[in-house]
Design a protein around this motif. Structure first.
Motif, PDB file in Angstrom:
ATOM      1  N   SER A 164       0.839  -1.204   0.000  1.00 12.16           N
ATOM      2  CA  SER A 164       0.000   0.000   0.000  1.00 12.16           C
ATOM      3  C   SER A 164       0.870   1.249   0.000  1.00 12.16           C
ATOM      4  N   ASP A 165       1.985   1.171   0.719  1.00 13.60           N
ATOM      5  CA  ASP A 165       2.860   2.332   0.837  1.00 13.60           C
ATOM      6  C   ASP A 165       3.493   2.693  -0.501  1.00 13.60           C
ATOM      7  N   VAL A 166       3.938   1.697  -1.267  1.00 11.78           N
ATOM      8  CA  VAL A 166       4.585   2.013  -2.539  1.00 11.78           C
ATOM      9  C   VAL A 166       3.575   2.622  -3.513  1.00 11.78           C
ATOM     10  N   GLU A 187       2.924  -0.066 -10.401  1.00 11.67           N
ATOM     11  CA  GLU A 187       1.784  -0.955 -10.618  1.00 11.67           C
ATOM     12  C   GLU A 187       2.219  -2.417 -10.666  1.00 11.67           C
ATOM     13  N   ALA A 188       3.359  -2.681 -11.305  1.00 10.12           N
ATOM     14  CA  ALA A 188       3.847  -4.058 -11.405  1.00 10.12           C
ATOM     15  C   ALA A 188       4.143  -4.636 -10.022  1.00 10.12           C
ATOM     16  N   VAL A 189       4.733  -3.818  -9.157  1.00 11.50           N
ATOM     17  CA  VAL A 189       5.051  -4.272  -7.802  1.00 11.50           C
ATOM     18  C   VAL A 189       3.772  -4.504  -7.001  1.00 11.50           C
ATOM     19  N   VAL A 190       2.797  -3.617  -7.179  1.00 10.98           N
ATOM     20  CA  VAL A 190       1.529  -3.751  -6.455  1.00 10.98           C
ATOM     21  C   VAL A 190       0.792  -5.016  -6.895  1.00 10.98           C
ATOM     22  N   ALA A 207       8.472  -3.818  -2.873  1.00  9.53           N
ATOM     23  CA  ALA A 207       7.666  -2.613  -2.673  1.00  9.53           C
ATOM     24  C   ALA A 207       8.344  -1.673  -1.687  1.00  9.53           C
ATOM     25  N   ALA A 208       8.849  -2.224  -0.588  1.00 12.42           N
ATOM     26  CA  ALA A 208       9.518  -1.403   0.420  1.00 12.42           C
ATOM     27  C   ALA A 208      10.768  -0.749  -0.155  1.00 12.42           C
TER      28      ALA A 208
END
Length: 234
Positions: free
Chosen positions: A108-110, A160-163, A171-172
């Motif tokens: 969510s953070d990314v 978007e790819a990481v999410v 993501a972090a």
């Protein structure tokens, strides 16, 4: 004066006094965000716009936070726009502290940080370049704006790819990387701008502001080129 809530003492200037907000951040009736957004600034004008701040209890509370007095910085009229530019940079830098939430999960953070980064690249940095161009009299390089547009278009896809993958470690790392890049540029711009304000004299305002604005423009252009190369390499 620069203060970040996460790394140093949270300070503001109010009516010629330096206030240490360490013991007050979490108790501010208006919430912590508004204080974090204004760290390192002279908040006198904004403070006195709030009617509730005129109460005696508020005055007593502020007296408890005061740790020093500072001489007012006299800004020549011809440098007012440059001073507003430096204040704008400080507000942008503070915004990363305001938006931070350690409790937010990495994925969510990314997504959140990606939006913040896109807003910085697509809106704020363009505004900063325009302000610097007005001070120096040198137009913003079209190539720099083109590279900036390419960065703006590329980063959301990475986020978007990481999410979609819900990859928390990646993501972090990406969130940290995007924030550090923006902070690095803003820190440098704030440092140079603050140096300029400290050197101002009525007789050489234009020379000082133009010289430092040119340095800031070069830094911004270098940052854009580096971001462009990083995005393309990734």
């Amino acid at each position: 004066m620069r203060a970040q809530a996460s790394t140093s003492v949270p300070l503001v200037v109010l009516d010629g006094r330096v206030l240490d907000l360490s013991n007050f951040l979490e108790h501010h009736p208006g919430g912590v965000a508004v204080l974090l957004a204004n760290l390192g600034r002279d908040v006198s004008a904004d403070f006195h716009h709030v009617t509730a701040h005129a109460r005696a209890a508020v005055t007593r509370k502020l007296d408890q936070q005061a740790i020093a007095e500072v001489a007012p910085l006299t800004i020549p009229p011809s440098a007012k726009d440059f001073a507003r530019f430096v204040d704008y940079v400080r507000l942008l830098l503070n915004s990363f502290d305001v938006q931070a939430d350690p409790a937010r999960d990495p994925v969510s953070d990314v997504f959140y940080v990606g939006q913040l980064y896109s807003h910085f690249v697509g809106d704020h940095l363009v505004s900063l370049l325009t302000m610097l161009a007005e001070t120096t009299g040198v137009p913003v390089e079209p190539a720099a704006l083109q590279r900036l547009r390419q960065v703006f278009e590329a980063v959301p896809g990475r986020v978007e790819a990481v999410v979609v993958e819900a990859d928390a470690p990646t993501a972090a790392a990406l969130s940290r990387q995007l924030q550090q890049r923006c902070r690095a540029l803003l820190d440098d711009l704030l440092r140079i701008g603050s140096e300029a304000l400290g050197e101002l004299r009525d007789v050489n305002v234009h020379r000082i502001t133009s010289c430092h604005a040119t340095k800031m423009m070069c830094l911004a252009n270098e940052w854009i080129s580096e971001e462009h190369d990083l995005v393309n390499a990734e």
